[in-house]
Design a protein around this motif. Structure first.
Motif: not given
Length: 393
Positions: A131-134, A151-153, A158-164
């Motif tokens: 994700i960081r690399l696009g 999805l489980l709360p 999550r820091s790398y994809d806050t909205e899934n």
């Protein structure tokens, strides 16, 4: 039906050998910094042919989907998806190691070329790097409503994809403590594991930095999801003392499992999926969520850049977030099911598995769970390098 104990788990293959560790600290991360590797959604446009092509290429890890006991070439849940949607799925178990797979596709993705895959499943830290690399396409929330609903709360924000929007958990697991009650008494804390006299030299820890160090960070009162370099060094010093004093016998992938089962080691840092399978054979082999918390990890579904069937992939993602479908998969793989409502469906399949908190964690266990902080390239180099020095890799 309980799956047989696997010789190598997905989590063990993260950095379970010197070869992959070296790739991470040398070649793998160097590739991340290669000029031109970074992409953007605008700069790497992906055409979607789902409207005219009813097909999908899905790459996953071995033994990570339900199979028909009478015919192992059949995968009932996937067959049902094909029957329901008419989308033909080419399913390949060709992901055996995160770094190895990264090396296989990085040239194509860095150059905005197709990998000939529409869905890939990678562990959370590698998903964060992609994700960081696009290199990953955004998903349309309107086309995966089951994810938002089920999805489980604990897997939200999550820091790398806050909205899934870029990744959706496929299966999850916990890193914590395990012990064999046939050869030692109950274990409750990380500090006990590293200091109790009766355990000296009878303990193993994981060669996966994020899990071992996450637990040590927590034991020192630091947050594994948000820590500083000084706090990491504080936890690493505790690990070094345990190594230097001979308390830790060795660092392992999941090859600790047979030794734990036989009682050759008394206790360890281990993974919930392995211990579920061991405890099915011997109830005195126990998984423990230490008082300071456990590490929750996930293997995530991603749609890579230049995949040409994103809408078809979204249909599959949405399908596997139906509770009845998720329960079928969980009954086979025995990892944490990320789908709310699947536990009730599991009651119809196997009530014993439905009651297992390592497949369907209760609120008390999830309240102790945290994820490891997403790292940038510099942090990965720094922390992996320091950790490898201590464990002697």
């Amino acid at each position: 039906m309980r799956a047989p104990l696997r010789p190598l788990s997905r989590r063990a293959l993260l950095t379970g050998s010197l070869g992959s560790a070296a790739l991470l600290t040398m070649g793998g991360l160097a590739a991340c910094g290669t000029k031109g590797a970074q992409q953007t959604e605008a700069g790497c446009v992906s055409a979607d042919l789902s409207g005219t092509e009813k097909k999908l290429a899905f790459s996953n890890w071995p033994q990570y989907l339900d199979v028909d006991e009478r015919d192992e070439s059949r995968r009932p849940s996937l067959d049902e998806f094909v029957s329901r949607t008419g989308i033909q799925v080419s399913y390949t178990e060709d992901i055996n190691d995160n770094n190895e797979f990264f090396a296989k596709v990085q040239g194509q993705l860095a150059a905005c070329q197709s990998t000939d895959r529409d869905i890939i499943v990678l562990s959370d830290w590698m998903a964060a790097r992609m994700i960081r690399l696009g290199w990953v396409q955004q998903l349309d929330p309107a086309k995966i409503p089951n994810v938002r609903a089920n999805l489980l709360p604990s897997l939200l924000n999550r820091s790398y994809d806050t909205e899934n929007r870029m990744s959706v958990p496929w299966q999850c697991g916990l890193a914590g403590l395990a012990y064999n009650g046939n050869v030692t008494r109950e274990l409750r804390t990380v500090d006990e594991l590293l200091t109790r006299p009766d355990l000296k030299g009878r303990v193993t820890a994981l060669s996966e930095m994020r899990d071992t160090m996450g637990l040590l960070l927590g034991s020192n009162g630091h947050d594994p999801a948000n820590f500083t370099s000084a706090q990491f060094d504080d936890a690493l010093a505790k690990l070094r003392r345990a190594v230097d004093s001979g308390r830790i016998r060795r660092f392992t992938g999941n090859d600790y499992a047979p030794d734990l089962a036989k009682g050759d080691i008394a206790a360890c840092i281990g993974w919930s999926g392995d211990v579920i399978q061991l405890s099915g054979e011997d109830a005195k082999v126990r998984f423990v969520a230490p008082d300071s918390g456990v590490l929750l990890y996930s293997d995530d579904m991603l749609v890579p850049n230049r995949a040409t069937h994103r809408a078809n992939a979204e249909q599959l993602v949405n399908y596997y977030y139906e509770p009845a479908v998720a329960a079928k998969v969980a009954a086979h793989v025995n990892y944490i099911c990320p789908v709310r409502g699947a536990q009730a469906e599991m009651e119809k399949i196997d009530p014993q598995l439905a009651a297992n908190p390592l497949i369907f964690p209760d609120d008390a266990l999830l309240s102790k769970a945290t994820t490891f902080m997403a790292l940038n390239e510099q942090q990965e180099r720094e922390y992996e390098g320091k950790f490898q020095q201590v464990i002697g890799a």
